[in-house]
Scaffold this motif. Structure first.
Motif, PDB file in Angstrom:
ATOM      1  N   LEU A 194      -7.823 -20.581  26.647  1.00  0.00           N
ATOM      2  CA  LEU A 194      -8.619 -21.664  26.554  1.00  0.00           C
ATOM      3  C   LEU A 194      -8.258 -22.716  25.758  1.00  0.00           C
ATOM      4  CD1 LEU A 194     -12.329 -20.317  26.595  1.00  0.00           C
ATOM      5  CD2 LEU A 194     -11.489 -21.887  28.027  1.00  0.00           C
ATOM      6  N   LEU A 195      -7.639 -22.492  24.789  1.00  0.00           N
ATOM      7  CA  LEU A 195      -6.946 -23.279  23.629  1.00  0.00           C
ATOM      8  C   LEU A 195      -5.930 -24.356  24.494  1.00  0.00           C
ATOM      9  CD1 LEU A 195      -6.398 -21.367  20.300  1.00  0.00           C
ATOM     10  CD2 LEU A 195      -8.063 -23.303  20.771  1.00  0.00           C
ATOM     11  N   ASN A 196      -5.292 -23.596  25.258  1.00  0.00           N
ATOM     12  CA  ASN A 196      -4.304 -24.386  26.256  1.00  0.00           C
ATOM     13  C   ASN A 196      -4.962 -25.302  26.871  1.00  0.00           C
ATOM     14  OD1 ASN A 196      -2.184 -22.814  25.204  1.00  0.00           O
ATOM     15  ND2 ASN A 196      -2.093 -21.344  26.789  1.00  0.00           N
ATOM     16  N   CYS A 197      -5.755 -24.862  27.617  1.00  0.00           N
ATOM     17  CA  CYS A 197      -6.609 -25.766  28.421  1.00  0.00           C
ATOM     18  C   CYS A 197      -7.425 -26.874  27.580  1.00  0.00           C
ATOM     19  CB  CYS A 197      -7.968 -25.056  29.457  1.00  0.00           C
ATOM     20  SG  CYS A 197      -7.432 -23.786  30.337  1.00  0.00           S
ATOM     21  N   TYR A 198      -7.940 -26.573  26.396  1.00  0.00           N
ATOM     22  CA  TYR A 198      -8.605 -27.795  25.639  1.00  0.00           C
ATOM     23  C   TYR A 198      -7.248 -28.729  25.265  1.00  0.00           C
ATOM     24  CZ  TYR A 198     -10.786 -30.333  22.008  1.00  0.00           C
ATOM     25  OH  TYR A 198     -11.032 -31.378  21.371  1.00  0.00           O
ATOM     26  N   ILE A 199      -6.154 -28.140  24.794  1.00  0.00           N
ATOM     27  CA  ILE A 199      -5.048 -29.183  24.363  1.00  0.00           C
ATOM     28  C   ILE A 199      -4.496 -29.896  25.487  1.00  0.00           C
ATOM     29  CG2 ILE A 199      -2.766 -29.026  23.251  1.00  0.00           C
ATOM     30  CD1 ILE A 199      -3.696 -26.614  21.663  1.00  0.00           C
ATOM     31  N   SER A 213      -6.317 -30.880  27.809  1.00  0.00           N
ATOM     32  CA  SER A 213      -7.301 -32.063  27.966  1.00  0.00           C
ATOM     33  C   SER A 213      -7.456 -33.163  27.100  1.00  0.00           C
ATOM     34  CB  SER A 213      -8.766 -31.438  28.085  1.00  0.00           C
ATOM     35  OG  SER A 213      -9.215 -31.055  26.676  1.00  0.00           O
ATOM     36  N   ILE A 214      -6.900 -32.820  25.818  1.00  0.00           N
ATOM     37  CA  ILE A 214      -6.678 -33.921  24.950  1.00  0.00           C
ATOM     38  C   ILE A 214      -5.199 -34.609  24.833  1.00  0.00           C
ATOM     39  CG2 ILE A 214      -8.573 -33.088  23.266  1.00  0.00           C
ATOM     40  CD1 ILE A 214      -6.556 -31.886  21.446  1.00  0.00           C
ATOM     41  N   SER A 215      -4.477 -34.031  25.678  1.00  0.00           N
ATOM     42  CA  SER A 215      -2.895 -34.305  25.645  1.00  0.00           C
ATOM     43  C   SER A 215      -2.873 -35.965  26.604  1.00  0.00           C
ATOM     44  CB  SER A 215      -2.052 -33.478  26.461  1.00  0.00           C
ATOM     45  OG  SER A 215      -1.017 -33.798  26.635  1.00  0.00           O
ATOM     46  N   GLN A 216      -2.044 -36.541  26.064  1.00  0.00           N
ATOM     47  CA  GLN A 216      -1.465 -37.887  26.732  1.00  0.00           C
ATOM     48  C   GLN A 216      -0.975 -37.571  28.197  1.00  0.00           C
ATOM     49  OE1 GLN A 216       0.419 -40.702  24.351  1.00  0.00           O
ATOM     50  NE2 GLN A 216      -1.356 -40.946  22.800  1.00  0.00           N
ATOM     51  N   ASN A 217      -0.363 -36.411  28.242  1.00  0.00           N
ATOM     52  CA  ASN A 217       0.178 -36.331  29.639  1.00  0.00           C
ATOM     53  C   ASN A 217      -0.889 -35.554  30.451  1.00  0.00           C
ATOM     54  OD1 ASN A 217       1.711 -35.221  31.717  1.00  0.00           O
ATOM     55  ND2 ASN A 217       3.213 -34.554  30.608  1.00  0.00           N
ATOM     56  N   SER A 218      -1.402 -36.193  31.390  1.00  0.00           N
ATOM     57  CA  SER A 218      -2.528 -35.601  32.207  1.00  0.00           C
ATOM     58  C   SER A 218      -2.155 -34.387  32.918  1.00  0.00           C
ATOM     59  CB  SER A 218      -3.167 -36.339  32.991  1.00  0.00           C
ATOM     60  OG  SER A 218      -2.375 -36.947  33.765  1.00  0.00           O
ATOM     61  N   ASN A 219      -0.854 -34.299  33.324  1.00  0.00           N
ATOM     62  CA  ASN A 219      -0.258 -33.079  34.255  1.00  0.00           C
ATOM     63  C   ASN A 219       0.457 -32.014  33.560  1.00  0.00           C
ATOM     64  OD1 ASN A 219      -0.905 -34.505  36.620  1.00  0.00           O
ATOM     65  ND2 ASN A 219       1.103 -35.600  36.290  1.00  0.00           N
ATOM     66  N   GLU A 220       0.239 -32.017  32.162  1.00  0.00           N
ATOM     67  CA  GLU A 220       0.754 -30.672  31.091  1.00  0.00           C
ATOM     68  C   GLU A 220      -0.042 -29.410  31.428  1.00  0.00           C
ATOM     69  OE1 GLU A 220       3.420 -29.471  28.924  1.00  0.00           O
ATOM     70  OE2 GLU A 220       3.270 -31.616  29.043  1.00  0.00           O
ATOM     71  N   ASP A 221       0.885 -28.590  31.435  1.00  0.00           N
ATOM     72  CA  ASP A 221       0.482 -26.995  31.652  1.00  0.00           C
ATOM     73  C   ASP A 221       0.712 -26.466  30.100  1.00  0.00           C
ATOM     74  OD1 ASP A 221      -0.016 -24.373  31.891  1.00  0.00           O
ATOM     75  OD2 ASP A 221       0.757 -24.278  33.799  1.00  0.00           O
ATOM     76  N   PHE A 222      -0.232 -26.344  29.416  1.00  0.00           N
ATOM     77  CA  PHE A 222       0.381 -26.073  27.859  1.00  0.00           C
ATOM     78  C   PHE A 222       0.719 -24.721  27.924  1.00  0.00           C
ATOM     79  CE2 PHE A 222       0.556 -28.585  24.147  1.00  0.00           C
ATOM     80  CZ  PHE A 222       0.579 -27.806  23.141  1.00  0.00           C
ATOM     81  N   SER A 223      -0.034 -23.795  28.925  1.00  0.00           N
ATOM     82  CA  SER A 223       0.560 -22.478  28.813  1.00  0.00           C
ATOM     83  C   SER A 223       2.055 -22.281  28.848  1.00  0.00           C
ATOM     84  CB  SER A 223      -0.130 -21.537  29.708  1.00  0.00           C
ATOM     85  OG  SER A 223       0.106 -22.116  31.045  1.00  0.00           O
ATOM     86  N   LYS A 224       2.756 -23.119  29.371  1.00  0.00           N
ATOM     87  CA  LYS A 224       4.327 -22.885  29.529  1.00  0.00           C
ATOM     88  C   LYS A 224       5.004 -23.607  28.417  1.00  0.00           C
ATOM     89  CE  LYS A 224       4.018 -23.261  34.549  1.00  0.00           C
ATOM     90  NZ  LYS A 224       4.188 -24.131  35.905  1.00  0.00           N
ATOM     91  N   GLU A 225       4.253 -24.178  27.394  1.00  0.00           N
ATOM     92  CA  GLU A 225       4.864 -24.625  26.242  1.00  0.00           C
ATOM     93  C   GLU A 225       5.146 -23.409  25.393  1.00  0.00           C
ATOM     94  OE1 GLU A 225       6.080 -27.833  25.806  1.00  0.00           O
ATOM     95  OE2 GLU A 225       5.307 -28.385  27.756  1.00  0.00           O
ATOM     96  N   ASN A 226       6.107 -23.532  24.457  1.00  0.00           N
ATOM     97  CA  ASN A 226       6.217 -22.605  23.339  1.00  0.00           C
ATOM     98  C   ASN A 226       5.799 -22.875  22.048  1.00  0.00           C
ATOM     99  OD1 ASN A 226       7.678 -20.150  22.719  1.00  0.00           O
ATOM    100  ND2 ASN A 226       9.596 -21.080  22.049  1.00  0.00           N
ATOM    101  N   SER A 283       3.153 -21.431  19.056  1.00  0.00           N
ATOM    102  CA  SER A 283       2.454 -20.258  18.724  1.00  0.00           C
ATOM    103  C   SER A 283       0.868 -20.571  18.515  1.00  0.00           C
ATOM    104  CB  SER A 283       2.987 -19.756  17.188  1.00  0.00           C
ATOM    105  OG  SER A 283       2.540 -20.664  16.274  1.00  0.00           O
ATOM    106  N   PHE A 284       0.296 -19.385  18.407  1.00  0.00           N
ATOM    107  CA  PHE A 284      -1.348 -19.545  18.624  1.00  0.00           C
ATOM    108  C   PHE A 284      -1.353 -20.413  17.282  1.00  0.00           C
ATOM    109  CE2 PHE A 284      -5.511 -18.300  17.133  1.00  0.00           C
ATOM    110  CZ  PHE A 284      -6.259 -18.209  18.398  1.00  0.00           C
ATOM    111  N   ALA A 285      -0.841 -20.184  15.951  1.00  0.00           N
ATOM    112  CA  ALA A 285      -1.110 -21.096  14.798  1.00  0.00           C
ATOM    113  C   ALA A 285      -0.696 -22.496  14.945  1.00  0.00           C
ATOM    114  CB  ALA A 285      -0.235 -20.358  13.790  1.00  0.00           C
ATOM    115  N   ASN A 286       0.317 -22.639  15.819  1.00  0.00           N
ATOM    116  CA  ASN A 286       0.481 -23.981  15.804  1.00  0.00           C
ATOM    117  C   ASN A 286      -0.680 -24.548  16.966  1.00  0.00           C
ATOM    118  OD1 ASN A 286       3.016 -23.023  15.255  1.00  0.00           O
ATOM    119  ND2 ASN A 286       4.209 -24.802  16.046  1.00  0.00           N
ATOM    120  N   LYS A 287      -1.123 -23.807  17.966  1.00  0.00           N
ATOM    121  CA  LYS A 287      -2.213 -24.605  18.708  1.00  0.00           C
ATOM    122  C   LYS A 287      -3.423 -24.853  17.722  1.00  0.00           C
ATOM    123  CE  LYS A 287      -0.256 -22.410  22.686  1.00  0.00           C
ATOM    124  NZ  LYS A 287      -0.444 -21.073  23.504  1.00  0.00           N
TER     125      LYS A 287
END
Length: 152
Positions: free
Chosen positions: A40-45, A47-60, A62-66
């Motif tokens: 869910l954090l990936n989805c929320y991030i 949604s606030i990203s400037q890149n509307s096509n981003e799939d944050f689950s593919k980014e590297n 950490s949970f702490a960074n999120k």
């Protein structure tokens, strides 16, 4: 995990309870709860990203960074000042299990106590049921913020 981006709040609540309620082992429950929150954090991030096509689950990241991204960029933290601390403790719980193969009961107690500041729970309720209720509460908050951002 099933793609939750288009699930309604009710459908997602059902998914969370179905995924967690069947687990009896508290360590596995914490790990699965952490995974659901991170998804869910990936989805929320996203949604606030400037890149509307981003799939944050593919980014590297950490949970702490999120969690840090939430701290600096997410409006979610403005609505719930305590959520960062709750997520940090959840991550400590998960890390302890991942690195020592056992649960740190102090972290679990701290997590429950921290979350009970928002929603007090009956003392007779098991730690398992408290944990499931807390994960449901956190996922509801994050998903609500995500859905609000995704509205046109």
């Amino acid at each position: 995990m099933k793609d939750i981006r288009n699930l309604s709040m009710v459908e997602f609540d059902d998914l969370v309870y179905n995924e967690l309620d069947q687990i009896e082992n508290i360590e596995l429950l914490i790990l699965k709860g952490h995974i659901i929150i991170e998804y869910l954090l990936n989805c929320y991030i996203e949604s606030i990203s400037q890149n509307s096509n981003e799939d944050f689950s593919k980014e590297n990241f950490s949970f702490a960074n999120k969690v840090k991204i939430l701290k600096y960029f997410g409006e979610l933290c403005k609505k719930d000042k305590n959520i960062l601390n709750e997520l940090i403790i959840l991550n400590q719980l998960r890390n302890n299990i991942a690195h020592s193969f056992e649960i740190n009961t102090n972290y679990l107690s701290k997590f429950i106590t921290e979350c009970e500041k928002k929603v007090p729970m009956n003392r007779k309720v098991s730690d398992k049921d408290k944990f499931i209720a807390i994960i449901a509460l956190l996922t509801g908050e994050i998903q609500g913020a995500y859905k609000a951002k995704k509205k046109p």
